[in-house]
Motif scaffolding. Structure first.
Motif, mmCIF file in Angstrom:
data_model
loop_
_atom_site.group_PDB
_atom_site.id
_atom_site.type_symbol
_atom_site.label_atom_id
_atom_site.label_comp_id
_atom_site.label_asym_id
_atom_site.label_seq_id
_atom_site.Cartn_x
_atom_site.Cartn_y
_atom_site.Cartn_z
ATOM 1 N N ALA A 117 0.688 -1.787 -1.780
ATOM 2 C CA ALA A 117 0.461 -0.418 -1.332
ATOM 3 C C ALA A 117 -0.999 -0.009 -1.487
ATOM 4 O O ALA A 117 -1.422 1.010 -0.941
ATOM 5 N N CYS A 118 -1.781 -0.798 -2.225
ATOM 6 C CA CYS A 118 -3.207 -0.523 -2.415
ATOM 7 C C CYS A 118 -4.077 -1.379 -1.506
ATOM 8 O O CYS A 118 -5.304 -1.397 -1.664
ATOM 9 N N GLY A 119 -3.478 -2.112 -0.575
ATOM 10 C CA GLY A 119 -4.235 -2.990 0.299
ATOM 11 C C GLY A 119 -3.825 -4.435 0.091
ATOM 12 O O GLY A 119 -2.913 -4.744 -0.672
ATOM 13 N N GLN A 120 -4.516 -5.328 0.771
ATOM 14 C CA GLN A 120 -4.187 -6.749 0.679
ATOM 15 C C GLN A 120 -4.643 -7.313 -0.661
ATOM 16 O O GLN A 120 -5.804 -7.212 -1.026
ATOM 17 N N GLY A 121 -3.720 -7.887 -1.404
ATOM 18 C CA GLY A 121 -4.053 -8.509 -2.674
ATOM 19 C C GLY A 121 -4.361 -9.975 -2.502
ATOM 20 O O GLY A 121 -3.806 -10.638 -1.631
ATOM 21 N N SER A 122 -5.264 -10.490 -3.315
ATOM 22 C CA SER A 122 -5.666 -11.889 -3.209
ATOM 23 C C SER A 122 -5.794 -12.502 -4.588
ATOM 24 O O SER A 122 -6.089 -11.819 -5.573
ATOM 25 N N ALA A 123 -5.610 -13.820 -4.641
ATOM 26 C CA ALA A 123 -5.778 -14.550 -5.892
ATOM 27 C C ALA A 123 -7.168 -14.351 -6.470
ATOM 28 O O ALA A 123 -7.354 -14.373 -7.692
ATOM 29 N N ALA A 124 -8.170 -14.174 -5.606
ATOM 30 C CA ALA A 124 -9.552 -14.036 -6.072
ATOM 31 C C ALA A 124 -9.775 -12.761 -6.863
ATOM 32 O O ALA A 124 -10.789 -12.630 -7.549
ATOM 33 N N MET A 125 -8.846 -11.810 -6.775
ATOM 34 C CA MET A 125 -9.001 -10.554 -7.488
ATOM 35 C C MET A 125 -8.639 -10.664 -8.951
ATOM 36 O O MET A 125 -9.047 -9.830 -9.754
ATOM 37 N N GLY A 126 -7.856 -11.667 -9.302
ATOM 38 C CA GLY A 126 -7.283 -11.670 -10.639
ATOM 39 C C GLY A 126 -6.105 -10.702 -10.694
ATOM 40 O O GLY A 126 -5.755 -10.059 -9.700
ATOM 41 N N PRO A 127 -5.460 -10.564 -11.841
ATOM 42 C CA PRO A 127 -4.333 -9.635 -11.979
ATOM 43 C C PRO A 127 -4.797 -8.192 -11.766
ATOM 44 O O PRO A 127 -5.926 -7.840 -12.110
ATOM 45 N N PHE A 128 -3.931 -7.360 -11.202
ATOM 46 C CA PHE A 128 -4.292 -5.957 -11.001
ATOM 47 C C PHE A 128 -3.030 -5.110 -10.941
ATOM 48 O O PHE A 128 -1.921 -5.597 -10.686
ATOM 49 N N TYR A 129 -3.223 -3.829 -11.183
ATOM 50 C CA TYR A 129 -2.131 -2.854 -11.116
ATOM 51 C C TYR A 129 -2.384 -1.923 -9.950
ATOM 52 O O TYR A 129 -3.499 -1.434 -9.761
ATOM 53 N N CYS A 130 -1.357 -1.687 -9.153
ATOM 54 C CA CYS A 130 -1.443 -0.749 -8.035
ATOM 55 C C CYS A 130 -0.639 0.499 -8.391
ATOM 56 O O CYS A 130 0.587 0.434 -8.486
#
Length: 286
Positions: A117-130
């Motif tokens: 819901a926060c946009g396209q997630g990618s492995a390069a971002m590391g873990p994240f919370y939306c």
């Protein structure tokens, strides 16, 4: 960590194998790029993918992804599920003591890329919370990067990463995240970064609070585990990440806090076990 044979969470979506993207350890993404992404992965109000140049600047079209509620059957998947379950137990009880109801987040395991819901997630971002869908997203390959490139090995280092993201969910549940976003929208970049540092350090402190109660109630920690967590907090300080990327250390650009600050606030949460001790916004100094 003494995590085996403990309760696993039901709040897992396993999307692994549903997407593909360059892996952090595959040589296509350098440490400098990783460090820049790491400086953004835990912010609430920007899409780190824009920093990595993997998405456009326009609104994100979020696809519906069928959730797989089958429990992970691999060791790392089970580990994540156990840690998530323990955060549910700790925060459920702490919220209950305050007359509140804790709404547990969902944790999404993915590989490569996944819509959020926060946009396209990618492995390069590391873990994240939306905060828009109340989900934590983790590509488990990140843990290899945490060990080999960032110098933070150990299962409790991995648990700390999850607990930090859950700390952001706690902030979201308490309305802190909305207040921070509103304030930042009225600030310049330097002021906004300073406020973000306080938000991130509070999430570190809340991760420490979880570890305190998990250990006291269920003897989760073994010898050396706390040191693993403190080392991980130190390795992902803004100053250390900038040096690791070959960049000059620029305090006004910090968004998460120095290594010393991150260690201090995680330790404060762990030592006290009290949410009230995590009010970084009221602290005269960090």
């Amino acid at each position: 960590m003494r995590w085996k044979d403990k309760r696993e969470s039901d709040n897992i979506e396993d999307r692994r194998g549903m997407g593909a993207a360059p892996r952090l350890g595959g040589g296509k993404i350098g440490l400098g790029t990783i460090a820049i992404a790491l400086l953004a992965w835990w912010l609430f109000d920007i899409n780190p993918m824009q920093i990595l140049g993997m998405v456009g600047n326009g609104p994100q079209q979020v696809q519906h992804v069928p959730a797989s509620k089958v429990a992970p059957d691999d060791e790392m998947g089970r580990f994540v599920s156990v840690v998530l379950a323990d955060t549910e137990d700790v925060w459920g009880e702490l919220f209950r003591q305050q007359g509140k109801t804790y709404q547990a987040p969902t944790l999404v395991l993915f590989s490569g890329r996944t819509p959020t819901a926060c946009g396209q997630g990618s492995a390069a971002m590391g873990p994240f919370y939306c905060p828009l869908d109340s989900k934590v997203y983790i590509d488990l390959d990140f843990y290899r990067t945490l060990h080999t490139q960032l110098g933070a090995p150990g299962d409790f280092a991995q648990a700390y990463v999850i607990a930090h993201e859950i700390g952001h969910h706690v902030q979201n549940q308490l309305g802190i995240s909305d207040k921070v976003r509103q304030l930042r929208s009225k600030m310049g970049e330097a002021e906004g970064n300073a406020l973000s540092v306080r938000q991130e350090l509070q999430a570190d402190c809340l991760a420490g609070v979880w570890a305190h109660h998990a250990d006291r109630a269920r003897s989760l920690l073994e010898a050396g585990d706390l040191e693993e967590g403190l080392n991980a907090a130190s390795r992902i300080g803004d100053d250390n990440l900038q040096r690791s990327a070959g960049q000059a250390v620029v305090p006004d650009s910090f968004t998460h806090g120095t290594s010393e600050q991150r260690v201090r606030w995680f330790r404060r949460g762990f030592d006290t076990g009290q949410m009230q001790q995590c009010d970084t916004f009221a602290a005269a100094s960090l």
